[in-house]
Design a protein around this motif. Structure first.
Motif, short mmCIF file in Angstrom:
data_model
loop_
_atom_site.label_atom_id
_atom_site.label_comp_id
_atom_site.label_asym_id
_atom_site.label_seq_id
_atom_site.Cartn_x
_atom_site.Cartn_y
_atom_site.Cartn_z
N ASP A 76 -22.42 -28.54 43.77
CA ASP A 76 -23.07 -29.39 42.78
C ASP A 76 -22.80 -28.78 41.41
N THR A 101 -20.47 -27.84 50.11
CA THR A 101 -20.84 -28.81 49.07
C THR A 101 -21.14 -28.04 47.78
N THR A 156 -27.90 -22.46 50.88
CA THR A 156 -27.39 -22.14 49.54
C THR A 156 -26.83 -20.73 49.50
N GLN A 198 -21.52 -34.71 43.41
CA GLN A 198 -21.26 -33.49 44.17
C GLN A 198 -19.86 -33.51 44.75
N GLU A 226 -14.90 -24.76 42.00
CA GLU A 226 -14.91 -26.13 41.49
C GLU A 226 -13.50 -26.62 41.19
N SER A 251 -17.47 -32.14 47.93
CA SER A 251 -17.58 -31.67 49.31
C SER A 251 -16.20 -31.44 49.90
#
Length: 220
Positions: free
Chosen positions: A135, A133, A147, A126, A159, A128
């Protein structure tokens, strides 16, 4: 993450590209060895999925030439050659991982994620940054355990920024990672995604470096 797929079997190539795209990757697919070999220099790929039995140029020759030229991109060999000697030959030629056909796309995805993590020096599954956070395997983003709903491009953009903390990424760099040769990209696409991420994560989470690009704000 942008993936270079070199596979001459149209059924396997089409299915692999479609499946990996649904799993959040941006995939460029080439069907012959020479074109695939040259394609590595045309875009900032994060990893390669490489078949061995290719027309024009064999996969092992492609890999050996890349490594000879100093290319350090992670390469996952995907082939029907399942003999031990051939697997050893592939790894000895510079492959980072090896899967035999038939294969599960979820395993291809998991292996690519692992290769990309190692390339970025990030060994945790993951990512952070502050209270956020991400995934990549589960395609989820949480803030303080809650979420958030994310569109695929938003998640991919986030990302990219989270894999490059402390680094300014230009709009061109982001576009090259987010879109394949088949995609049409409007001039303000990245800005729209940044706007949506700021609404979800806070206006100060992503900073604009005027005239340069975007960077994550330092954590407190």
């Amino acid at each position: 993450m942008r993936i270079l797929l070199i596979e001459d079997d149209t059924l396997i190539g089409d299915g692999t590209k479609a499946g990996l795209t649904k799993l959040g990757f941006n995939v460029d697919w080439f069907t012959d060895g020479k074109t695939g070999y040259s394609a590595l220099n045309t875009a900032p790929y994060d990893a390669v999925v490489l078949d061995l039995s290719l027309p024009e140029m064999d996969g092992l020759n492609i890999l050996a030439q890349w490594r000879k030229n100093g290319a350090d991109i992670p390469v996952l060999i995907l082939t029907a050659r399942n003999a031990l000697e051939q697997r050893v030959e592939g790894l000895s030629s510079g492959a980072d991982d090896y899967l035999c056909k038939p294969f599960a796309l979820t395993e291809v995805s998991a292996r690519l994620q692992a290769l990309i993590r190692r390339r970025y020096g990030q060994f945790q599954p993951q990512l952070s940054h502050g209270e956020v956070t991400l995934d990549p395997a589960a395609h989820t983003v949480t803030v303080r355990g809650e979420t958030l709903a994310m569109k695929p491009r938003e998640l991919s953009l986030l990302e990219l920024l989270m894999r490059n903390p402390g680094r300014v990424l230009t709009r061109t760099q982001l576009e090259e990672k987010l879109y394949s040769w088949d995609d049409e990209v409007s001039s303000n696409t990245v800005e729209v995604h940044i706007h949506h991420l700021r609404k979800k994560l806070g206006s100060d989470f992503i900073r604009t470096v005027h005239g340069v690009g975007y960077i994550l704000a330092p954590t407190k």
